[in-house]
Write a protein that holds these residues in place. Structure first.
Motif, PDB file in Angstrom:
ATOM      1  N   ARG A 174       0.859  -1.255   0.009  1.00 44.13           N
ATOM      2  CA  ARG A 174       0.050   0.066  -0.019  1.00 44.13           C
ATOM      3  C   ARG A 174       0.829   1.382  -0.014  1.00 44.13           C
ATOM      4  O   ARG A 174       0.483   2.263  -0.205  1.00 44.13           O
ATOM      5  N   GLY A 175       2.121   1.021   0.291  1.00 49.23           N
ATOM      6  CA  GLY A 175       3.008   2.325   0.284  1.00 49.23           C
ATOM      7  C   GLY A 175       4.325   1.920   1.205  1.00 49.23           C
ATOM      8  O   GLY A 175       4.481   0.903   1.527  1.00 49.23           O
ATOM      9  N   THR A 176       4.960   3.024   1.382  1.00 41.41           N
ATOM     10  CA  THR A 176       6.296   2.723   2.108  1.00 41.41           C
ATOM     11  C   THR A 176       5.959   2.301   3.547  1.00 41.41           C
ATOM     12  O   THR A 176       6.606   1.224   3.924  1.00 41.41           O
ATOM     13  N   THR A 177       5.082   2.641   3.925  1.00 39.68           N
ATOM     14  CA  THR A 177       4.776   2.289   5.677  1.00 39.68           C
ATOM     15  C   THR A 177       4.517   0.717   5.632  1.00 39.68           C
ATOM     16  O   THR A 177       4.994   0.093   6.230  1.00 39.68           O
ATOM     17  N   GLU A 178       3.758   0.395   4.579  1.00 39.26           N
ATOM     18  CA  GLU A 178       3.383  -1.133   4.568  1.00 39.26           C
ATOM     19  C   GLU A 178       4.764  -2.024   4.214  1.00 39.26           C
ATOM     20  O   GLU A 178       4.834  -3.033   4.755  1.00 39.26           O
ATOM     21  N   ALA A 179       5.367  -1.432   3.366  1.00 40.44           N
ATOM     22  CA  ALA A 179       6.451  -2.061   2.879  1.00 40.44           C
ATOM     23  C   ALA A 179       7.555  -2.142   4.117  1.00 40.44           C
ATOM     24  O   ALA A 179       8.126  -3.321   4.374  1.00 40.44           O
ATOM     25  N   ILE A 180       7.583  -1.352   4.806  1.00 43.46           N
ATOM     26  CA  ILE A 180       8.457  -1.420   6.181  1.00 43.46           C
ATOM     27  C   ILE A 180       7.742  -2.381   7.199  1.00 43.46           C
ATOM     28  O   ILE A 180       8.406  -3.190   7.820  1.00 43.46           O
ATOM     29  N   ASN A 181       6.565  -2.024   7.430  1.00 40.49           N
ATOM     30  CA  ASN A 181       5.743  -3.046   8.207  1.00 40.49           C
ATOM     31  C   ASN A 181       5.902  -4.696   7.949  1.00 40.49           C
ATOM     32  O   ASN A 181       6.038  -5.449   8.715  1.00 40.49           O
ATOM     33  N   LEU A 182       5.884  -4.849   6.808  1.00 32.12           N
ATOM     34  CA  LEU A 182       6.141  -6.223   5.901  1.00 32.12           C
ATOM     35  C   LEU A 182       7.398  -6.799   6.489  1.00 32.12           C
ATOM     36  O   LEU A 182       7.422  -7.926   6.998  1.00 32.12           O
ATOM     37  N   VAL A 183       8.534  -5.839   6.263  1.00 28.60           N
ATOM     38  CA  VAL A 183       9.744  -6.468   6.644  1.00 28.60           C
ATOM     39  C   VAL A 183       9.980  -6.727   8.235  1.00 28.60           C
ATOM     40  O   VAL A 183      10.647  -7.578   8.497  1.00 28.60           O
ATOM     41  N   SER A 184       9.258  -5.549   8.859  1.00 28.61           N
ATOM     42  CA  SER A 184       9.380  -5.765  10.416  1.00 28.61           C
ATOM     43  C   SER A 184       8.488  -7.016  10.731  1.00 28.61           C
ATOM     44  O   SER A 184       9.081  -7.623  11.741  1.00 28.61           O
ATOM     45  N   SER A 185       7.733  -7.312  10.239  1.00 27.38           N
ATOM     46  CA  SER A 185       6.668  -8.344  10.666  1.00 27.38           C
ATOM     47  C   SER A 185       7.244  -9.851  10.211  1.00 27.38           C
ATOM     48  O   SER A 185       7.369 -10.894  11.042  1.00 27.38           O
ATOM     49  N   SER A 186       7.831  -9.646   9.161  1.00 29.20           N
ATOM     50  CA  SER A 186       8.367 -10.951   8.368  1.00 29.20           C
ATOM     51  C   SER A 186       9.700 -11.389   8.904  1.00 29.20           C
ATOM     52  O   SER A 186      10.110 -12.357   9.490  1.00 29.20           O
ATOM     53  N   TYR A 187      10.738 -10.473   8.510  1.00 29.93           N
ATOM     54  CA  TYR A 187      12.096 -10.544   8.899  1.00 29.93           C
ATOM     55  C   TYR A 187      12.281 -10.743  10.358  1.00 29.93           C
ATOM     56  O   TYR A 187      12.946 -11.209  11.026  1.00 29.93           O
ATOM     57  N   GLY A 188      11.356  -9.834  10.841  1.00 30.28           N
ATOM     58  CA  GLY A 188      11.421  -9.698  12.627  1.00 30.28           C
ATOM     59  C   GLY A 188      11.083 -11.011  13.103  1.00 30.28           C
ATOM     60  O   GLY A 188      11.722 -11.061  14.151  1.00 30.28           O
TER      61      GLY A 188
ATOM     62  N   ILE B  87      10.609   3.849  12.308  1.00 26.69           N
ATOM     63  CA  ILE B  87      10.661   3.623  13.999  1.00 26.69           C
ATOM     64  C   ILE B  87       9.734   2.606  14.487  1.00 26.69           C
ATOM     65  O   ILE B  87      10.161   1.651  14.903  1.00 26.69           O
ATOM     66  N   VAL B  88       8.384   3.035  14.339  1.00 29.82           N
ATOM     67  CA  VAL B  88       7.427   2.549  15.128  1.00 29.82           C
ATOM     68  C   VAL B  88       7.198   0.904  14.807  1.00 29.82           C
ATOM     69  O   VAL B  88       7.429   0.183  15.586  1.00 29.82           O
ATOM     70  N   PRO B  89       7.371   0.471  13.535  1.00 29.40           N
ATOM     71  CA  PRO B  89       7.265  -0.821  12.953  1.00 29.40           C
ATOM     72  C   PRO B  89       8.281  -1.862  13.795  1.00 29.40           C
ATOM     73  O   PRO B  89       8.051  -2.698  14.349  1.00 29.40           O
ATOM     74  N   TRP B  90       9.670  -1.122  14.243  1.00 33.12           N
ATOM     75  CA  TRP B  90      10.730  -1.894  14.916  1.00 33.12           C
ATOM     76  C   TRP B  90      10.306  -1.712  16.436  1.00 33.12           C
ATOM     77  O   TRP B  90      10.791  -2.881  17.110  1.00 33.12           O
ATOM     78  N   GLN B  91       9.866  -0.707  16.864  1.00 34.00           N
ATOM     79  CA  GLN B  91       9.069  -0.687  18.237  1.00 34.00           C
ATOM     80  C   GLN B  91       8.209  -1.896  18.504  1.00 34.00           C
ATOM     81  O   GLN B  91       8.268  -2.459  19.452  1.00 34.00           O
ATOM     82  N   LEU B  92       7.199  -1.932  17.694  1.00 30.13           N
ATOM     83  CA  LEU B  92       6.312  -3.060  17.696  1.00 30.13           C
ATOM     84  C   LEU B  92       6.828  -4.245  17.597  1.00 30.13           C
ATOM     85  O   LEU B  92       6.318  -5.104  18.544  1.00 30.13           O
ATOM     86  N   LEU B  93       7.874  -4.339  16.923  1.00 25.43           N
ATOM     87  CA  LEU B  93       8.390  -5.811  17.213  1.00 25.43           C
ATOM     88  C   LEU B  93       9.190  -6.026  18.488  1.00 25.43           C
ATOM     89  O   LEU B  93       8.970  -7.163  19.143  1.00 25.43           O
ATOM     90  N   GLY B  94       9.438  -4.941  19.120  1.00 26.98           N
ATOM     91  CA  GLY B  94      10.040  -4.939  20.326  1.00 26.98           C
ATOM     92  C   GLY B  94       9.062  -5.228  21.368  1.00 26.98           C
ATOM     93  O   GLY B  94       9.551  -5.742  22.544  1.00 26.98           O
ATOM     94  N   SER B  95       7.886  -4.949  21.069  1.00 23.35           N
ATOM     95  CA  SER B  95       6.948  -5.264  22.187  1.00 23.35           C
ATOM     96  C   SER B  95       6.624  -6.930  22.191  1.00 23.35           C
ATOM     97  O   SER B  95       6.107  -7.404  23.046  1.00 23.35           O
ATOM     98  N   ARG B  96       7.165  -7.581  21.169  1.00 25.23           N
ATOM     99  CA  ARG B  96       6.879  -9.215  21.244  1.00 25.23           C
ATOM    100  C   ARG B  96       8.115  -9.778  21.654  1.00 25.23           C
ATOM    101  O   ARG B  96       8.069 -10.840  22.110  1.00 25.23           O
TER     102      ARG B  96
END
Ligand code: PLP
Length: 406
Positions: A93-107, A127-136
Motif C-alpha cells: 500500500r506504500g512505504t509504511t506497509e513495505a517497512i511493516n512487511l519487513v518488520s513483521s516477517s524478517y522480524g 521507527i514504530v514498526p521496529w518498536q512494535l517488534l520490540g513489544s513481542r
C-alpha cells in the motif's frame, strides 16, 4: 533549464490551475504527496471503464488484461530501480506497509537481545514498526545521531555494530532536513558485518536515480503517491535470497500454493507477500507515472529541483530571523524552517491565505524534533512542476507573513 520543458510539464497537471483563497495556487508540499499528471488519471479511468476484473484469478479475457497490466508495472518498476528480477518487486500500500512487511516477517527471524540500527532522522514509519517488534521480543534500537548540519554522524554509526546487530533501517533522504544520506557507504559498512540494510526511499525515489544493485540495498521501500502516481500503491524491493527465507506477511488469497487444514504451502515470490486483491487499478496507472518521470529524465528532474532548492534557500536566507533546519552539502528539494520564535502553524496558516501550500508540524519525525529541540517546522518541498516564479511568490509571502507577525 535545459532538459526541462516546464510549460509542457505543467500543462499535464490540471490541478495547478486552481486557486486557493482566490490566489493562484503555489503547491510546495510534494514531499507529502505529489500531484498526478493527466496520463495517470486517464489510465485509472481507462482501466475502470474497460478492463476492471480481478487479477491472477481468471482465465477470462478481462482478468488476463488486468493481470497483464499489473505485471507490466512490475516489470517497469524492476527496470526503473534496476532490480535483477520481478520476483524482487512486491506491491504494497506504500512505504509504511513495505517497512511493516519487513518488520513483521524478517522480524520473526530475530531473537531476544538482537539489535536494529536506525537514525535520529527517520520518519515514524521507519521507527514504530521496529518498536512494535520490540513489544513481542526484546529488540534493541540503536540510534545514529546527527550533526549540526543535518548529516548523519557516520563515526557513531560505525561504532554501533556488534554481533547482535541484525538490521540497519535508514532513510535515503530525510523528509525534514532534505539530507541525502551516503547510502552506498552506509550499506557497504553494514555488509562488512553481514548485516542487511533496509532503505526507506520514500523521499528519494522521485528525486534521485536509484539503482538497487549498484547500492547493494537489501530492501528498498517507496510509495507511488510521492512519485506522481496514484495513492494506495507502494513497493518493497527485497533481495531474493532474503525474501525467500522470510515467512509470509499476511495470509489469504493469492499468496498460497495449496491450502489444507493439515498443511498449507505458499506461492512463489513475489506473490507470497501479496495476500488478497491488490490495488490493481492503481498499480496499472503507476506505470504511467514512472513513464512520466522517465519522459523528463530523473537526472533532469534532480538537477532542476536542485536549482529551485538553491534559489529558494538563498532568498530565504535574506529574510531576518530565518532559521533553516538542515544544511547538508547533499540536499534534496526540501527546506524546513522557522522564523524567529513564531509558531509553525501560524506561519503555515498565513502562507495558505496567500495561496502558498506548505506543510507544518513534526512531519512524523518527532525524535528528530526532540534532537533539534523544537516542536515542529514549516516545510517547503519541490517537484518537477514548480517554478522559480512560484519561489518568488513564496518568498514574497514569507516576507509579508514575517512583517505581519512582527
Ligand atoms: N518515510 C518517509 C521518509 C516519508 O517521508 C514518508 C511519508 O511522508 C513515509 C516514510 C511514509 O510514506 P507513506 O505514508 O506513503 O507510507
Amino acid at each position: 533549464m535545459e532538459g526541462i520543458d516546464i510549460a509542457h510539464i505543467r500543462s499535464q497537471f490540471p490541478i495547478l490551475n486552481r486557486t486557493v483563497w482566490n490566489k493562484p495556487l503555489v503547491y510546495l508540499d510534494s514531499a507529502a504527496t505529489s500531484f498526478t499528471p493527466q496520463c495517470v488519471v486517464d489510465e485509472i479511468t481507462r482501466v475502470y471503464t474497460t478492463c476492471k476484473a480481478n487479477v491472477h484469478r481468471g482465465v477470462h479475457s478481462l482478468s488476463q488484461e488486468a493481470t497483464d497490466l499489473q505485471e507490466a508495472t512490475r516489470e517497469c518498476v524492476r527496470e526503473f530501480i534496476n532490480a535483477s528480477s520481478t520476483q524482487e518487486i512486491i506491491f504494497t500500500r506504500g512505504t509504511t506497509e513495505a517497512i511493516n512487511l519487513v518488520s513483521s516477517s524478517y522480524g520473526r527471524l530475530l531473537e531476544n537481545g538482537d539489535e536494529i540500527i536506525v537514525t535520529t532522522m527517520e520518519h515514524h514509519a521507519n521507527i514504530v514498526p521496529w518498536q512494535l517488534l520490540g513489544s513481542r521480543k526484546r529488540i534493541i534500537l540503536r540510534v545514529v545521531p546527527i550533526k549540526k548540519d543535518g548529516t548523519l554522524d557516520l563515526e557513531a554509526y560505525q561504532s554501533l555494530f556488534n554481533e547482535r546487530t541484525k538490521l540497519v533501517a535508514v532513510c535515503h533522504v530525510s523528509n525534514v532536513l532534505g539530507t541525502v544520506n551516503p547510502i552506498k557507504d552506509i550499506i557497504k559498512e553494514a555488509h562488512q558485518y553481514n548485516v542487511p540494510v533496509l532503505v526507506d526511499g520514500a523521499q528519494a525515489i522521485s528525486h534521485i536515480k536509484v539503482d538497487v544493485q549498484d547500492l547493494d540495498a537489501d530492501f528498498y521501500a517507496f510509495s507511488a503517491h510521492k512519485m506522481y502516481g496514484p495513492t494506495g500503491v507502494g513497493v518493497l524491493y527485497g533481495k531474493k535470497h532474503l525474501l525467500k527465507m522470510m515467512p509470509p506477511y499476511q495470509g489469504g488469497g493469492e499468496m498460497i500454493g495449496t491450502v489444507d487444514f493439515k498443511k498449507t504451502t505458499y506461492a512463489e515470490l513475489p506473490f507470497k507477500f501479496e495476500a488478497g486483491t491488490p490495488d490493481f487499478v492503481g498499480i496499472a496507472a503507476f506505470k504511467k507515472a514512472i513513464e512520466f518521470m522517465q519522459s523528463i529524465g530523473i537526472e533532469n528532474i534532480a538537477a532542476y529541483e536542485h536549482e529551485l532548492l538553491a534559489y529558494a534557500t538563498a532568498e530565504m536566507e535574506k529574510i531576518p530571523n530565518m532559521r533553516i533546519f538542515g544544511t547538508a552539502p547533499q540536499k534534496s528539494g526540501v527546506v524546513s524552517f522557522l522564523i524567529g520564535n513564531e509558531h509553525h502553524y501560524d506561519l503555515g496558516m498565513l502562507l495558505d491565505k496567500l495561496g502558498v501550500e506548505v506543510r507544518t508540524g513534526h512531519h512524523c519525525a518527532q525524535p528528530l524534533m526532540h534532537a533539534l529541540s523544537i516542536e515542529g517546522t514549516v516545510r517547503a518541498s519541490f517537484a518537477a512542476y514548480n517554478t522559480r516564479e512560484e519561489i518568488d511568490v513564496f518568498i514574497a509571502a514569507l516576507k509579508r507573513v514575517s512583517a505581519m507577525l512582527g
